[in-house]
Write an enzyme that holds these catalytic residues in place. Sequence first.
Site, short mmCIF file in Angstrom:
data_model
loop_
_atom_site.label_atom_id
_atom_site.label_comp_id
_atom_site.label_asym_id
_atom_site.label_seq_id
_atom_site.Cartn_x
_atom_site.Cartn_y
_atom_site.Cartn_z
N LYS A 24 -9.52 -9.12 -2.39
CA LYS A 24 -8.42 -9.03 -3.31
C LYS A 24 -8.75 -10.28 -4.38
CE LYS A 24 -6.25 -5.95 -0.73
NZ LYS A 24 -6.04 -4.69 -1.25
N ASP A 46 -10.33 -6.08 -5.88
CA ASP A 46 -9.35 -5.20 -5.62
C ASP A 46 -8.09 -6.03 -6.49
OD1 ASP A 46 -7.04 -3.71 -5.55
OD2 ASP A 46 -7.19 -3.42 -3.47
N GLU A 95 -10.86 -2.51 -8.68
CA GLU A 95 -9.86 -1.47 -8.18
C GLU A 95 -8.68 -1.63 -8.62
OE1 GLU A 95 -10.48 -0.77 -3.88
OE2 GLU A 95 -8.25 -0.39 -3.69
N GLU A 104 -5.10 4.90 -4.97
CA GLU A 104 -4.23 5.14 -3.89
C GLU A 104 -2.93 5.00 -4.12
OE1 GLU A 104 -5.15 0.31 -3.00
OE2 GLU A 104 -3.34 0.90 -2.37
N ASP A 139 -5.56 8.59 -1.05
CA ASP A 139 -4.70 8.18 0.06
C ASP A 139 -4.24 9.29 0.68
OD1 ASP A 139 -2.98 5.25 1.01
OD2 ASP A 139 -1.97 7.54 1.20
N HIS A 185 -8.86 5.20 -0.03
CA HIS A 185 -7.95 4.18 0.41
C HIS A 185 -7.52 4.17 1.76
CE1 HIS A 185 -3.66 2.36 0.92
NE2 HIS A 185 -4.45 1.18 0.58
#
Lengths: 433, 433
Positions: free
Chosen positions: B221, B249, B275, B302, B325, B352
């Site tokens: 992240k 992400d 992402e 997602e 997703d 995701h």
Amino acid sequence: MSETITGVSTRDIRFPTSRELDGSDAMNPDPDYSAAYVAIRTDAGDDAVGHGFAFTIGRGNDIQVAAIQALEPFIVGLPLQDTLEDLGGLWRTLVHDSQLRWLGPEKGVVHMATSAVINALWDLKAKRAGKPVWRLLAEMSPEQIVDLVDFRYLTDALTRDEALEILRAAEPGRAQRAAHLLEHGYPAYTTSPGWLGYSDEKLARLAEQAVKDGFTQIKLKVGADLQDDIRRVKLARDVVGDDIRIALDANQRWDVQPAIDWMRSLTSFDPWWIEEPTSPDDILGHAAIRRAIAPVKVATGEHGQNRVLFKQLLQAEALDIVQIDAARVGGVNENVANLLLAAKFGVPVCPHAGGVGLCELVQHLSMFDYVAVSGTMENRVIEYVDHLHQHFVDPVRMRDGRYLAPTTAGFSAEIHAGSLAEHEFPHGPAWTR
Amino acid sequence: MSETITGVSTRDIRFPTSRELDGSDAMNPDPDYSAAYVAIRTDAGDDAVGHGFAFTIGRGNDIQVAAIQALEPFIVGLPLQDTLEDLGGLWRTLVHDSQLRWLGPEKGVVHMATSAVINALWDLKAKRAGKPVWRLLAEMSPEQIVDLVDFRYLTDALTRDEALEILRAAEPGRAQRAAHLLEHGYPAYTTSPGWLGYSDEKLARLAEQAVKDGFTQIKLKVGADLQDDIRRVKLARDVVGDDIRIALDANQRWDVQPAIDWMRSLTSFDPWWIEEPTSPDDILGHAAIRRAIAPVKVATGEHGQNRVLFKQLLQAEALDIVQIDAARVGGVNENVANLLLAAKFGVPVCPHAGGVGLCELVQHLSMFDYVAVSGTMENRVIEYVDHLHQHFVDPVRMRDGRYLAPTTAGFSAEIHAGSLAEHEFPHGPAWTR
């Protein structure tokens, strides 16, 4: 002693409009116009209550009520004056709550709940200021106005500084335009003749009446059956003559190529715009349709989920007319963003209205746009539908096909107590009779 | 005697994950992973119950429950066999109900409710067929598969005939690929090392562990603080070496130009993809970012609201990786559309997962994609997070960094009764203790 927001109450109000086929179109054959209706109370002792609502068309209004109730803990107990002074800050608090944000983000039921609450707070703020919302907004400084806007995700198309420039450029003429507005009102068009469920006779009669009433534009619903549409649009053109604009509205019925083909069959009747030819999410689709059917204009936005969509519709040159809706995006604050985006790209805003109370709300936004943002009414009209206004304490006032500027303090959002009691779902008399 | 769907029940299940900072990222600092959890019962007497859920991160899970409950009247009383035979038809009934559609359309809470119900019916259908969902789907004929899809709004990018062609081209190798899948599983990557709330020490330890566990890709992240990100990404690269892919992400944290600038500061660590660099709605923004930061890839999806968004992301060449997703768009049926769109445009799907139960669900879709749609695992990985699987009756099984193909009948969506009782909100012991 500091004043506080003491309570938020939300009610499920539904009007059984499907019984009359008012509001019927190619995608929505039997709507029951509904409001998830919010009242925000304070301990200020001035009797001012803030009213707002999300508009739905029946089933699911209870989900909308649940979503608004999920925002209540964010509102109750807030200091009144600080909150009303910084509605941009509150907007960010509501929209960026990470857990609720997951349910959108910034779209659908939860975003419409934000709209209802934010608009109710604008109603409250305007009532306490003793001004209609359009005037309250139009008297704010450019700096105060840009503080209302969340520029997150917008800066590749519109920065805070660019927005300030637009607002400052419009500042010198504000007083003059406000005076003009109060004297002449704001132009409207009417959708009343054009619902799909109406007979040809009713369509012709209402179209004729619209012209007599001073409207220079009418709108017809299309998209269910091509031969019917050809007949109905021809009939309307015959009745209103060549000088009245006829807008068409497909309510998202078509795919891209079918939209192009269908519209080419109607071009000879000189339609002014086609509204929602396809999915409201389809930016690239609208752009393709627009390229193919010019000079017929493309209009969309009533189902536009948020400012990120409006930004892209403008960047992609996907539309000629921006149709904001007062209660779908995150209320006044996000619509200020949408008005600024439209001004930046030089595209006129012609709001969606109708439903229940949407005319009452959105007139304030167009009038603010005229006085303080775009500074013009050219090629701009607010939708008007002659329907359900009697339920409002401060209903729209029309004259010669124009909206007269509201002069009562607030956002014109309040519904009569008797109408609320009558139409509360499912136990109000309108539903148990 | 014809069998009937007799009941739908929905429960508010929440796991207090925010207490551990598992799942923390730049936009979601304290999620409580939650499921609006559906059980669909019948009078068939075979004990098969269909399970599905919408995934949320805490507050608002009650709104999600209300939205699923609004669908119950559409489901209860339906003939069981006809319904399971034509889930494409039921999908259209739910999604095109005009009154509920107004609340999206096809997005947000109401659309996620459709997902929960549709996925529960797929679980039921697969249990009754004695097959895992991936296999059930992969054994359907191309014609049956395209009947699952609503091509409305897609035909400018993908027609039914084009979809049939894709599926027919993949038909010959199905058996061979299913056998390969059962033997070798499907590649995964892990997000477990990379949560923002973790210390550098924990990041390094978990990254090292991921490589030992056989993963060839990890994800970190990013987006809260640039200097932190530079340090963390460098640390991860030092630990895993040059041969392991590191995906990043940002969870929608940036505007367009800031995304480009931020990523340029991280390019030297050779990130594999970024992402959700910006709003999930911003098709044109993703396209601009992608053009600017190539060869670093752009991944998103997602939070993609529906197939219309995925269509445009592909048309605009806005992404290198499609991240479906399992529970946000309208369930299996709409994800089949998304898989077909991705195949048409030749873009890999890397789903995701994580949350609660998303790994369990989405593995079936990637495996179906491999066997019957794209026919390849090249550059394709399913996200894996080592979290909350113990609550599932048929949890994912990992070996050497790969998902093993489920062999139990159903959609792997069922949560243990004890876990449900423990985590029911607000009165379960996990919340009252």
